[in-house]
Design an enzyme around this catalytic site. Structure first.
Site, mmCIF file in Angstrom:
data_model
loop_
_atom_site.group_PDB
_atom_site.id
_atom_site.type_symbol
_atom_site.label_atom_id
_atom_site.label_comp_id
_atom_site.label_asym_id
_atom_site.label_seq_id
_atom_site.Cartn_x
_atom_site.Cartn_y
_atom_site.Cartn_z
ATOM 1 C CD GLU A 116 -1.448 -2.185 2.272
ATOM 2 O OE1 GLU A 116 -2.218 -2.542 3.166
ATOM 3 O OE2 GLU A 116 -0.308 -2.670 2.088
ATOM 4 C CG ASP A 175 22.462 23.389 -26.838
ATOM 5 O OD1 ASP A 175 22.574 22.530 -27.715
ATOM 6 O OD2 ASP A 175 21.461 24.114 -26.698
ATOM 7 C CB THR A 214 28.221 22.721 -30.731
ATOM 8 O OG1 THR A 214 28.351 24.095 -31.062
ATOM 9 C CG2 THR A 214 29.369 21.945 -31.370
ATOM 10 C CG ASP A 253 31.178 27.242 -33.146
ATOM 11 O OD1 ASP A 253 31.608 27.539 -34.272
ATOM 12 O OD2 ASP A 253 31.317 27.959 -32.147
ATOM 13 C CG ASN A 258 17.064 25.062 -33.130
ATOM 14 O OD1 ASN A 258 16.983 26.011 -32.363
ATOM 15 N ND2 ASN A 258 18.168 24.380 -33.269
ATOM 16 C CG ASN A 283 4.390 -6.560 1.777
ATOM 17 O OD1 ASN A 283 4.090 -6.005 2.827
ATOM 18 N ND2 ASN A 283 4.105 -6.061 0.603
ATOM 19 C CG ASN A 341 -0.707 -3.291 6.453
ATOM 20 O OD1 ASN A 341 0.331 -3.919 6.253
ATOM 21 N ND2 ASN A 341 -1.887 -3.718 6.056
ATOM 22 C CG ASP A 392 1.447 0.754 4.178
ATOM 23 O OD1 ASP A 392 2.363 0.031 3.771
ATOM 24 O OD2 ASP A 392 0.268 0.395 4.245
#
Length: 1206
Positions: free
Chosen positions: A454, A496, A769, A771, A848, A911, A941, A945
């Site tokens: 849970e 970049d 890049t 460039d 872009n 569990n 629980n 939980d």
């Protein structure tokens, strides 16, 4: 109704000129005209070419081909400016009519296009078939018609081409966000468990029998699960809503602005939303272009299209008629010589670009959703993919549902058999038997409820919410909540260069003044190719020209030389001072800005306007790319004239015969000491230029020459407006060299360390890049990205995109620098990396970049330099545009992933223990009841939980979090180390609990006292809870290091929550009484409970000391390959493949693969290995064939025997 616009001037292209295909009628080796493919609809855009009752020559789709990408072929096919003018029923001089409503008649495509041009490109004149719902088209058109009727103006124009509005992206409501959050497999599984649990709980509460004083709380378990679901949905929804609000606040801009257009011959200001296709719009310096169009005419228009196309250089715009004339010459075979230069002609105005210089007008060809900017925005409206963690959690939910369901079914079968066996001896009434059956059914269902985690969604949500709040402090605005957990396992970052790795400020980093002094420029060349050419140059120049720090360099300059450098840069420049975002700065060419900043910051220059006002400028010679310099002539106080020249250093050096000499104190501004430039000096300065270039510095030279009169005799016949660089070249000689400047965009100070952190964390950083490759490699090597010595590759975009898929997949893992890249190259790179199983992060700032940002697993947009489109496409926004913030994002992402794994490890331990405990104790019990009752399980629980989720989700990232490799998408959610801890702790907890439960009455003497059973159950419950509390401490680490208390004092949440848990448990034992069905515990029992619970700490340390490799070695190969792939070395993998191949080859060498080995196969031996699975019908068919075959050879008796043998 207004009259249609008059026909355009007679410059419409001759309709008799037929256009040849592809060869363009004799184009040279460069550009070729191809009108037969120019207007072909792109896949998915066919609807833009289909228009009912079109009053114009073109549909929006044909106009969109002008800029998809920029296409001179499409420009020619549409008839150039004159064709567009006539086809769009406008006028380049007077614009649209202010009275236009609907239009009479229509203009046909054939009337404006060159003869032989197909209307739909490769489709000829056949109208393309739209691939979208015609009903939607009708509805859309109806909406446009409705708006047009309401406004009353430009009815037909709006109907065909739309207006300049983009559909607003509707922010999701709280309910919509809540529904999206709820649609999660784990939450749906929890909902089913909650409904079943609540239904049975209500039946037990109101329909079952209870002992006096017993609390009727069976329904609470179901309600508790529902509360957990509601908390998860509410917290996630509010987080998403808050992030959306922060993003909207970041982008708060008034998009509505006014622009100038020409209508009915007059310049008028209109709203940007009212621009129509066919409008003639003004362009001014500083304008942000809102629509697409074709340049009509103007003066010196240069546009910055970096945010729209990624092109970093300013693009000069050429008048459309000039471009069309050149294309006509090429089409008619008269332009072979200029075919190679035609592609450089650019009449296209693109939306999203900025006018940096000049003024002019352009004809609008696309607005709103049909413009290039609008199409990118609309392309971003796609659904987000599930993150890797989401996919793994969904798989886990399926697995838990199957295992929990299987365990429940098995328990029900066992209990049902036990129930059936006891029925004959039972003396209970039918009603009591029914209650017994229902009780065993409820016990089976309890197993499912206990198995369902849970708290898992809550742990994920809390970890994300905590991380995103803290990440905001680290300059990461998280737009998509789940992006930060994905960021933790990013395996590669495509970054970049400009603005992210560098400062995006061109700066003078090196200067050589004459031949007397210099600063900077002594770095080693970054490339092996440059080393050979430049290393000797660097040594020679640094040996002959003294090099010093910039402060000493400036201190040693005399007043006269300072004034010459300042004046040369101030008057001989087109840059100017202005305000950008409230900050006073220089605006113009980045190179000129760098020189002016150097003069202001280091030489004490006055404001540039003041310097120019104090100088008596008599002539300006604009920059010309043919000669690569510009010049300005000023009149000196002594009556002479001085021409300052600035440009390409190697060209200026070739024109110089003298070089300045530095004198510390020379107050005579007019006479600077200079000396002849010897061949040795020239060679030394040439080597300096080579050295600078080898370090990828942009070199700029500065020189001057004094004249007695201006204009000199050689230029006396020229008028003032005829002075060009070509004319000035006649006197550009006998110059005096002042300085050579080296300019570059320096790295951000934190970048090198940030990239080292990424590499330490196993994140592969790539530079993408626009460039050139030399600069890209240099910057990448400087910041530690490019390492050719380890096999790293640097490549240019045009080469990259021509590679096949197989070649790309082979080279991309080694690719470190992608230079001269287009947006499509970036998108291809992201796609290939994702196909290779990488988790990809991408940075971008331009419009872009949006497609790549959207495609990546995590898109980072720049908060300062980023466009709105880039921010819209990104999942995280870097508020400071700094690469170092990405590293902080990785740390927090890993903290989120670790928090989920810590909680998962903790909860699965509970569990597994609770399921086995419930199963075994229920089977062993006479009453089919579990050792832990419903209310006790509810508290357990709650601990595992809500409290555990809060405690484990709030650990901040430790510095050591970057010392490990990221998890790949295919990596299992639960690792071998986690399995080891879960199973090990479950064994410990089960052993302690079973010993107490089954042997407790004898060992502890509870069988001798009156309320012994209740006290034993209380001891078991108390011990079980303390085991969980201590195991929570144990789960603060996922690795095999022993220090589980690292950083615990910094996490106040953890300390407070654990105090609440301990306090709650003590309170329950003392006052729980009947509600929890527990009794009193004395000091000895408390000590025993806490002592047994604390065993999980040394037991956890012992488990950590057991090497993962030992466990992995004991596993079957298919289990090891799935659960612990990291323990398999390359050598082991290769040996396994060899063994597999050897096992699948016969003695003759023939390849004979065996079917996969399964457990039943190993029992049945070789027969099982060779047996192939067949369906029942196929099996029966094969048996009949065998019987017939036997029957043909034997008698009836033999046949029957044969059947028996089969």
């Amino acid at each position: 109704m207004a009259d249609p616009e008059k026909a355009p001037p007679s410059s419409t292209p001759s309709q008799s000129d037929a256009v040849n295909t592809k060869t363009g009628g004799g184009g040279g080796a460069g550009f070729h005209i191809d009108v037969h493919d120019a207007l072909t609809p792109d896949p998915g855009t066919e609807d833009m070419f289909v228009v009912k009752d079109n009053k114009f020559a073109y549909a929006p789709g044909q106009l969109s081909k002008l800029l998809n990408p920029k296409s001179l072929n499409a420009f020619y096919a549409l008839g150039g400016l004159a064709g567009l003018e006539k086809g769009l029923r406008t006028n380049r001089e007077t614009g649209l009519s202010v009275d236009e409503t609907t239009l009479d008649g229509a203009v046909r495509f054939e009337e404006v296009a060159p003869k032989g041009t197909p209307k739909y490109g490769a489709n000829g004149d056949t109208e393309p078939v739209p691939k979208w719902d015609s009903a939607a088209a009708t509805a859309s058109a109806a909406a446009v018609d409705h708006d047009a009727d309401k406004n009353g103006l430009f009815v037909d124009r709006k109907r065909i081409f739309r207006d300049n509005r983009l559909p607003e992206k509707k922010s999701k409501t709280l309910l919509e966000l809540a529904w999206i959050t709820y649609n999660d497999k784990v939450l749906i599984l929890l909902t089913i468990a909650a409904v079943v649990s609540l239904a049975l709980g209500l039946y037990q509460t109101f329909g079952g029998s209870h002992e006096p004083g017993e609390a009727k709380v069976e329904w609470v378990e179901g309600v508790a699960i529902m509360v957990a679901i509601i908390i998860v949905v509410v917290v996630s929804t509010l987080n998403d809503w808050q992030m959306e609000r922060q993003f909207n606040k970041l982008n708060e801009k008034h998009n509505d602005r006014t622009v100038k257009v020409i209508r009915s011959g007059k310049s008028v200001e209109i709203s940007v939303f009212d621009i129509m296709v066919g409008d003639v719009m003004h362009l001014f310096t500083g304008d942000l272009v809102p629509v697409d169009g074709i340049f009509i005419t103007g003066h010196g228009i240069k546009c910055d299209e970096s945010s729209a196309t990624g092109e970093s250089d300013l693009l000069k715009k050429v008048a459309a008629d000039e471009v069309f004339a050149a294309l006509e010459d090429l089409a008619n075979g008269r332009g072979e010589k200029m075919a190679g230069d035609i592609e450089k002609l650019d009449p296209f105005i693109i939306s999203g670009s900025k006018v940096n210089e000049g003024t002019g007008t352009f004809l609008v060809t696309a607005v709103g959703v049909n413009s290039s900017y609008g199409r990118i925005i609309m392309a971003l409206h796609t659904e987000q993919e599930d993150t890797p963690l989401q996919k793994k959690l969904n798989s886990l939910a399926d697995w838990i549902a199957k295992v929990g369901g299987g365990a429940a079914l098995l328990l029900f079968i066992v209990l049902f058999i036990k129930f059936c066996v006891q029925l004959p001896k039972s003396t209970d009434s039918p009603s009591q038997k029914g209650q017994t059956f229902l009780r065993l059914f409820i016990t089976a269902v309890t197993v499912v409820v206990v198995a369902v985690p849970e708290g898992l969604p809550l742990a994920v949500t809390l970890a994300l919410a905590f991380a995103t709040t803290r990440m905001m402090r680290d300059n990461n605005l998280v737009r998509v909540l789940k992006a930060c957990e994905t960021m933790g396992n990013a395996t590669t970052v495509c970054s970049d260069k400009t603005g992210t790795l560098t400062q995006n400020k061109m700066t003078v980093v090196a200067t050589t003044l004459g031949k007397t002094s210099s600063f900077g420029g002594t770095d080693a060349p970054p490339d092996d190719e440059a080393k050979t050419a430049a290393i000797d140059s660097a040594k020679t120049s640094s040996t002959l020209v003294p090099n010093m720090p910039v402060a000493d360099f400036v201190k040693g300059l005399g007043g006269a030389i300072k004034r010459v450098i300042i004046q040369a840069n101030a008057v001989n420049s087109t840059a100017f001072e202005g305000d950008v975002d409230g900050e006073r700065t220089f605006i113009g060419s980045k190179t000129e800005v760098a020189l002016l900043v150097f003069c202001r910051d280091h030489l004490g220059a006055a404001p540039v306007q003041e310097e120019r006002a104090n100088a008596n400028v008599v002539q300006v010679v604009p920059f010309d790319s043919a000669v690569k310099y510009m010049a300005t002539v000023v009149k000196l106080p002594n009556g002479k004239f001085r021409a300052y020249v600035k440009g390409a250093s190697e060209i200026l050096l070739s024109k110089c015969t003298k070089v300045v000499l530095e004198v510390d104190s020379n107050e005579n501004d007019n006479e600077l000491p200079a000396t002849e430039l010897t061949e040795t000096d020239r060679e030394m300065l040439s080597q300096t230029i080579t050295s600078y270039a080898g370090q990828t510095l942009r070199t700029i030279g500065s020189s001057y020459r004094d004249f007695d009169v201006w204009p000199p005799r050689e230029l006396a016949s020229l008028k003032p407006d005829e002075f060009t660089a070509a004319e000035f070249n006649k006197v550009h000689e006998d110059m005096t060299l002042v300085a050579i400047f080296g300019i570059k965009d320096p790295l951000r100070p934190t970048v090198r360390d940030a990239i080292k952190d990424c590499q330490r964390a196993g994140v592969f950083v790539r530079m993408v890049t626009g460039d050139n490759i030399l600069t890209g490699r240099a910057i990448a090597k400087e910041c530690g990205i490019y390492t050719p010595e380890t096999g790293g590759i640097a490549m240019e975009g045009p080469v990259f995109r021509r590679k096949s898929e197989e070649e790309l997949k082979e080279l991309v893992p080694k690719l470190q620098v992608l230079a001269r890249s287009s947006p499509e190259d970036k998108r291809i790179l992201v796609r290939i990396l994702k196909e290779l199983g990488e988790t990809v992060a991408v940075t971008g700032d331009g419009t872009n970049d949006a497609p790549a940002l959207k495609m990546a697993d995590i898109g980072f947009a720049m908060g300062i330099a980023g466009t709105e489109v880039a921010k819209e496409a990104a999942a995280i926004i870097l508020m400071d545009d700094n690469f170092a913030s990405i590293v902080k994002g990785i740390s927090w992402g890993r903290a989120v992933n670790d928090a989920v794994k810590k909680f998962l490890q903790f909860q699965l331990t509970v569990n597994v223990t609770a399921v086995i405990l419930t199963f075994v104790s229920a089977v062993a019990s006479d009453k089919e009841e579990s050792v832990l009752n419903a209310v006790q399980l509810l508290w357990v629980n709650l601990i595992m939980d809500t409290f555990a989720a809060l405690a484990l989700a709030t650990d901040p990232p430790a510095p050591s979090i970057l010392d490990r490799k990221p998890d790949r998408k295919s990596a299992p959610l639960i690792t071998l180390g986690m399995y080891k801890m879960i199973i090990g702790q479950a064994i410990c907890q089960l052993a302690i609990t079973f010993v107490l439960h089954f042997a407790g009455p004898t060992l502890m003497g509870y069988d001798q006292i009156e309320d012994g059973e209740r006290r034993l159950n209380t001891l078991v419950f108390n011990t079980f809870v303390w085991l969980q509390i201590f195991n929570e401490l144990n789960n603060r680490r996922l690795d095999n290091k022993l220090n589980i208390f690292e950083g615990i004092s910094k996490n106040y949440f953890f300390l407070i929550i654990n105090t609440i848990m301990v306090g709650g448990q003590v309170l329950i034992i003392f006052v729980g009484g009947e509600a929890f069905k527990i009794g009193y515990l004395d000091g000895k029992e408390w000590g025993l409970s806490i002592g047994l619970g604390a065993i999980s700490l040394p037991w956890g340390a012992l488990i950590r000391c057991l090497p993962d490799a030992w466990l992995a070695a004991c596993m079957p190969w298919f289990v090891r390959n799935r659960w612990a792939p990291d323990t398999i070395g390359e050598k082991q993998l290769a040996e396994h493949k060899v063994q597999k191949l050897e096992g699948e080859c016969t003695d003759d060498g023939e390849f004979n693969p065996r079917p996969p080995l399964r457990a039943w196969t190993s029992v049945r031996g070789e027969r099982g290995r060779t047996h192939q699975h067949r369906g029942f019908r196929q099996y029966m068919h094969d048996q009949k064939q065998k019987v017939r075959a036997i029957g043909s050879k034997t008698s009836l008796t033999g046949r029957s025997n044969g059947v028996k043998k089969i």
